[in-house]
Design a protein around this motif. Structure first.
Motif, PDB file in Angstrom:
ATOM      1  N   ILE A   1       1.046  -1.288  -0.028  1.00 49.07           N
ATOM      2  CA  ILE A   1       0.007   0.199  -0.393  1.00 49.07           C
ATOM      3  C   ILE A   1       0.522   1.566   0.011  1.00 49.07           C
ATOM      4  CG2 ILE A   1      -1.580   1.122   1.476  1.00 49.07           C
ATOM      5  CD1 ILE A   1      -2.867  -0.702  -0.044  1.00 49.07           C
ATOM      6  N   ALA A   2       1.901   1.122   0.975  1.00 49.12           N
ATOM      7  CA  ALA A   2       2.715   2.087   1.367  1.00 49.12           C
ATOM      8  C   ALA A   2       3.716   2.906  -0.529  1.00 49.12           C
ATOM      9  CB  ALA A   2       3.861   1.968   2.034  1.00 49.12           C
ATOM     10  N   GLY A   3       4.475   1.518  -0.826  1.00 47.34           N
ATOM     11  CA  GLY A   3       4.732   1.840  -2.427  1.00 47.34           C
ATOM     12  C   GLY A   3       3.708   2.384  -3.303  1.00 47.34           C
ATOM     13  N   LEU A   4       2.440   1.726  -3.346  1.00 45.13           N
ATOM     14  CA  LEU A   4       1.656   2.420  -4.865  1.00 45.13           C
ATOM     15  C   LEU A   4       1.289   4.188  -4.422  1.00 45.13           C
ATOM     16  CD1 LEU A   4      -1.322  -0.691  -4.450  1.00 45.13           C
ATOM     17  CD2 LEU A   4       0.514  -0.002  -6.206  1.00 45.13           C
ATOM     18  N   LYS A   5       1.729   4.638  -3.352  1.00 43.49           N
ATOM     19  CA  LYS A   5       1.601   5.360  -2.936  1.00 43.49           C
ATOM     20  C   LYS A   5       2.703   6.405  -3.000  1.00 43.49           C
ATOM     21  CE  LYS A   5      -0.653   5.109   0.755  1.00 43.49           C
ATOM     22  NZ  LYS A   5      -1.424   5.567   2.870  1.00 43.49           N
ATOM     23  N   LEU A   6       3.655   5.902  -3.751  1.00 40.62           N
ATOM     24  CA  LEU A   6       4.882   7.110  -4.051  1.00 40.62           C
ATOM     25  C   LEU A   6       4.790   8.407  -4.845  1.00 40.62           C
ATOM     26  CD1 LEU A   6       8.483   6.443  -4.587  1.00 40.62           C
ATOM     27  CD2 LEU A   6       7.608   5.487  -6.646  1.00 40.62           C
ATOM     28  N   PHE A   7       4.507   9.316  -3.753  1.00 43.93           N
ATOM     29  CA  PHE A   7       5.414  10.465  -4.620  1.00 43.93           C
ATOM     30  C   PHE A   7       6.096  11.527  -4.362  1.00 43.93           C
ATOM     31  CE2 PHE A   7       4.190  14.655  -4.538  1.00 43.93           C
ATOM     32  CZ  PHE A   7       4.123  15.296  -5.047  1.00 43.93           C
ATOM     33  N   GLY A   8       6.520  11.588  -2.725  1.00 44.00           N
ATOM     34  CA  GLY A   8       7.776  12.397  -2.482  1.00 44.00           C
ATOM     35  C   GLY A   8       9.274  12.077  -2.579  1.00 44.00           C
ATOM     36  N   GLN A   9       9.271  10.815  -2.894  1.00 45.45           N
ATOM     37  CA  GLN A   9      10.918  11.182  -3.308  1.00 45.45           C
ATOM     38  C   GLN A   9      10.800  11.138  -4.823  1.00 45.45           C
ATOM     39  OE1 GLN A   9       8.670   9.048  -1.591  1.00 45.45           O
ATOM     40  NE2 GLN A   9       9.388   6.788  -0.499  1.00 45.45           N
ATOM     41  N   VAL A  10       9.872  10.787  -6.030  1.00 49.40           N
ATOM     42  CA  VAL A  10       9.982  10.915  -7.060  1.00 49.40           C
ATOM     43  C   VAL A  10      10.018  12.211  -7.435  1.00 49.40           C
ATOM     44  CG1 VAL A  10       8.232  10.589  -8.987  1.00 49.40           C
ATOM     45  CG2 VAL A  10       9.194   8.454  -7.476  1.00 49.40           C
ATOM     46  N   GLN A  11       8.366  13.515  -6.702  1.00 48.05           N
ATOM     47  CA  GLN A  11       8.394  14.794  -6.907  1.00 48.05           C
ATOM     48  C   GLN A  11       9.845  15.207  -6.345  1.00 48.05           C
ATOM     49  OE1 GLN A  11       5.925  16.312  -8.020  1.00 48.05           O
ATOM     50  NE2 GLN A  11       6.203  17.898  -7.906  1.00 48.05           N
ATOM     51  N   ILE A  12      10.982  14.843  -5.915  1.00 45.45           N
ATOM     52  CA  ILE A  12      11.726  16.189  -4.860  1.00 45.45           C
ATOM     53  C   ILE A  12      13.286  15.112  -6.373  1.00 45.45           C
ATOM     54  CG2 ILE A  12      13.825  16.734  -3.443  1.00 45.45           C
ATOM     55  CD1 ILE A  12      10.589  16.455  -1.439  1.00 45.45           C
ATOM     56  N   MET A  13      13.011  14.138  -6.226  1.00 39.93           N
ATOM     57  CA  MET A  13      14.095  13.798  -6.642  1.00 39.93           C
ATOM     58  C   MET A  13      14.170  13.476  -8.514  1.00 39.93           C
ATOM     59  SD  MET A  13      15.135  10.379  -3.682  1.00 39.93           S
ATOM     60  CE  MET A  13      16.439   9.764  -4.771  1.00 39.93           C
ATOM     61  N   THR A  14      13.246  13.263  -8.703  1.00 40.94           N
ATOM     62  CA  THR A  14      13.460  12.790 -10.257  1.00 40.94           C
ATOM     63  C   THR A  14      12.647  14.145 -10.728  1.00 40.94           C
ATOM     64  OG1 THR A  14      12.035  11.713 -10.512  1.00 40.94           O
ATOM     65  CG2 THR A  14      14.028  10.871 -10.244  1.00 40.94           C
ATOM     66  N   ASN A  15      11.435  14.172 -10.235  1.00 43.48           N
ATOM     67  CA  ASN A  15      10.836  15.404 -10.955  1.00 43.48           C
ATOM     68  C   ASN A  15       9.501  14.394 -12.128  1.00 43.48           C
ATOM     69  OD1 ASN A  15       8.664  17.267 -11.205  1.00 43.48           O
ATOM     70  ND2 ASN A  15       9.195  18.405 -13.184  1.00 43.48           N
ATOM     71  N   GLY A  16       9.399  13.298 -11.042  1.00 43.67           N
ATOM     72  CA  GLY A  16       8.571  11.748 -12.684  1.00 43.67           C
ATOM     73  C   GLY A  16       9.838  11.608 -14.158  1.00 43.67           C
ATOM     74  N   GLY A  17      10.992  12.405 -13.979  1.00 44.49           N
ATOM     75  CA  GLY A  17      11.674  12.149 -14.979  1.00 44.49           C
ATOM     76  C   GLY A  17      13.211  10.971 -14.602  1.00 44.49           C
ATOM     77  N   PRO A  18      13.861  10.483 -15.865  1.00 48.50           N
ATOM     78  CA  PRO A  18      13.883  11.457 -16.825  1.00 48.50           C
ATOM     79  C   PRO A  18      12.293  11.501 -18.298  1.00 48.50           C
ATOM     80  CG  PRO A  18      15.477   9.354 -17.141  1.00 48.50           C
ATOM     81  CD  PRO A  18      14.269  10.002 -15.776  1.00 48.50           C
ATOM     82  N   GLY A  19      12.114  12.397 -18.895  1.00 49.46           N
ATOM     83  CA  GLY A  19      10.745  12.197 -19.356  1.00 49.46           C
ATOM     84  C   GLY A  19       9.538  11.724 -18.808  1.00 49.46           C
ATOM     85  N   ASP A  20       8.677  10.669 -18.560  1.00 50.14           N
ATOM     86  CA  ASP A  20       8.702  10.270 -17.366  1.00 50.14           C
ATOM     87  C   ASP A  20       8.203   9.327 -17.390  1.00 50.14           C
ATOM     88  OD1 ASP A  20       7.515   9.150 -19.896  1.00 50.14           O
ATOM     89  OD2 ASP A  20       5.283   9.850 -20.103  1.00 50.14           O
ATOM     90  N   ALA A  21       9.725   8.786 -17.149  1.00 49.75           N
ATOM     91  CA  ALA A  21       9.865   7.221 -16.478  1.00 49.75           C
ATOM     92  C   ALA A  21       9.873   7.162 -15.492  1.00 49.75           C
ATOM     93  CB  ALA A  21      11.502   7.235 -17.139  1.00 49.75           C
ATOM     94  N   THR A  22       9.239   7.883 -14.175  1.00 54.59           N
ATOM     95  CA  THR A  22       9.030   7.671 -13.003  1.00 54.59           C
ATOM     96  C   THR A  22       8.472   7.912 -12.720  1.00 54.59           C
ATOM     97  OG1 THR A  22      10.851   9.399 -12.161  1.00 54.59           O
ATOM     98  CG2 THR A  22      11.562   7.649 -12.378  1.00 54.59           C
ATOM     99  N   ASN A  23       7.288   8.722 -12.781  1.00 53.24           N
ATOM    100  CA  ASN A  23       6.454   9.230 -13.459  1.00 53.24           C
ATOM    101  C   ASN A  23       5.375   8.278 -12.583  1.00 53.24           C
ATOM    102  OD1 ASN A  23       4.422  11.630 -12.682  1.00 53.24           O
ATOM    103  ND2 ASN A  23       3.552  11.808 -14.857  1.00 53.24           N
ATOM    104  N   THR A  24       4.797   8.961 -11.436  1.00 54.56           N
ATOM    105  CA  THR A  24       3.572   6.999 -10.872  1.00 54.56           C
ATOM    106  C   THR A  24       2.415   8.030 -10.408  1.00 54.56           C
ATOM    107  OG1 THR A  24       3.761   8.438  -8.571  1.00 54.56           O
ATOM    108  CG2 THR A  24       5.467   6.597  -9.145  1.00 54.56           C
ATOM    109  N   ILE A  25       1.337   6.905  -9.721  1.00 58.79           N
ATOM    110  CA  ILE A  25      -0.117   7.830 -10.544  1.00 58.79           C
ATOM    111  C   ILE A  25      -0.122   8.220  -9.880  1.00 58.79           C
ATOM    112  CG2 ILE A  25      -0.672   5.463  -8.652  1.00 58.79           C
ATOM    113  CD1 ILE A  25      -2.759   7.234 -11.789  1.00 58.79           C
ATOM    114  N   ILE A  26       0.280   8.524  -8.180  1.00 53.43           N
ATOM    115  CA  ILE A  26      -0.175   9.938  -7.342  1.00 53.43           C
ATOM    116  C   ILE A  26       0.317  10.940  -8.263  1.00 53.43           C
ATOM    117  CG2 ILE A  26       0.236  10.968  -5.110  1.00 53.43           C
ATOM    118  CD1 ILE A  26      -1.439   8.136  -4.920  1.00 53.43           C
TER     119      ILE A  26
END
Length: 299
Positions: free
Chosen positions: A231-256
């Motif tokens: 459940i916690a993994g599916l809610k991933l947001f903070g790490q992506v937003q700060i570390m990669t901003n969903g990039g490169p491109g949108d490779a690490t963009n998550t549903i949240i």
């Protein structure tokens, strides 16, 4: 008359018991209704409207859901979230269990090691993300400095799609493995030492004791751990937003993060509410499947 009087007393007593029960439950029930149930129902209602930052409303029925289901990006980012779960949950569970088994042994400075591993968990996701953002800097980050000192080439941790995922996984594991370790330690302490003594008398090896005593004794803790980590993994947001901003491109963009961008960047809160509702349904299905699998194993 006596029967009627007795019935009246019974009714008053039941009312008093119901009121007392509600009084005891109210510290939990009222926040649940205000902060969880009402926002959930409100979000579902918004999902049937065209809604902007100014609160402009227009009923559109199932139009937001039609757009959602016809947009492949929603399923792509949903898969990204699930892909992260596949990477991080086994790593956290296995490493947390190994650390718990190690620290449970009578080693020097055991309490100190326990505190060191648990300490990152008390930090916020923002602090953790900024720490690892600096650590994974491609030019002078500590990780690449260590690699270079060992004669290895630098890695573009945050700009290479595969490396970016692993950078997020490493940061997340470092952050949460201490909490998992502590829960496993609590589970290990519930296993009777007599079982290990009996196994030693029977000549059981360490691997056999782990398989037939430790793992069954930790089954309840393991189930809870896996459930909450998924459940916690599916809610991933903070790490992506700060570390990669969903990039490169949108490779690490998550549903949240996709829901966040739809609502706060594109000013389409109705569509974002529909995405949140669909994601909530998906998580409920995941929880139901886990529940059925757990019950099947127990039976």
């Amino acid at each position: 008359m006596k029967a009627q009087h007795g019935a009246g007393i019974g009714w008053k007593r039941r009312l008093k018991l119901e009121f007392s029960a509600f009084a005891f439950l109210s510290p939990f029930v009222i926040p649940l209704l205000v902060f969880y149930i009402w926002p959930l129902l409100r979000g579902v209602w918004i999902s049937f409207h065209s809604w902007g930052i100014l609160g402009v409303q227009k009923f559109v029925g199932l139009d937001n859901y039609t757009k959602l289901l016809g947009n492949s990006d929603f399923f792509k980012y949903l898969w990204n979230s699930f892909y992260f779960v596949l990477l991080v949950v086994p790593a956290i569970i296995v490493l947390g269990l190994l650390l718990a088994l190690l620290i449970q042994r009578k080693i020097p400075f055991r309490t100190t090691f326990r505190s060191i591993f648990f300490l990152p968990y008390v930090l916020s996701v923002s602090v953790i993300s900024f720490i690892w953002l600096r650590m994974f800097d491609s030019r002078d980050g500590l990780v690449n400095v260590v690699l270079n000192s060992l004669g290895l080439p630098s890695v573009n941790w945050l700009t290479n799609p595969d490396a970016a995922w692993w950078s997020i996984v490493i940061a997340t594991v470092w952050w949460t493995v201490g909490f998992v370790m502590v829960l496993f330690l609590a589970g290990l302490q519930e296993i009777s030492p007599d079982l290990y003594e009996a196994a030693d008398i029977d000549g059981a090896s360490a691997a056999q004791k782990f398989r037939y005593i430790t793992l069954p004794g930790l089954s309840s803790v393991m189930k809870v751990q896996v459930f909450f980590q998924i459940i916690a993994g599916l809610k991933l947001f903070g790490q992506v937003q700060i570390m990669t901003n969903g990039g490169p491109g949108d490779a690490t963009n998550t549903i949240i993060r996709y829901i966040y961008v739809t609502g706060f960047k594109k000013d389409m809160f109705g569509l974002a509410a529909a995405q949140s509702t669909m994601f909530c349904i998906f998580m409920l299905l995941i929880a139901a499947v886990q529940y059925m699998l757990m019950n099947r194993k127990e039976s």
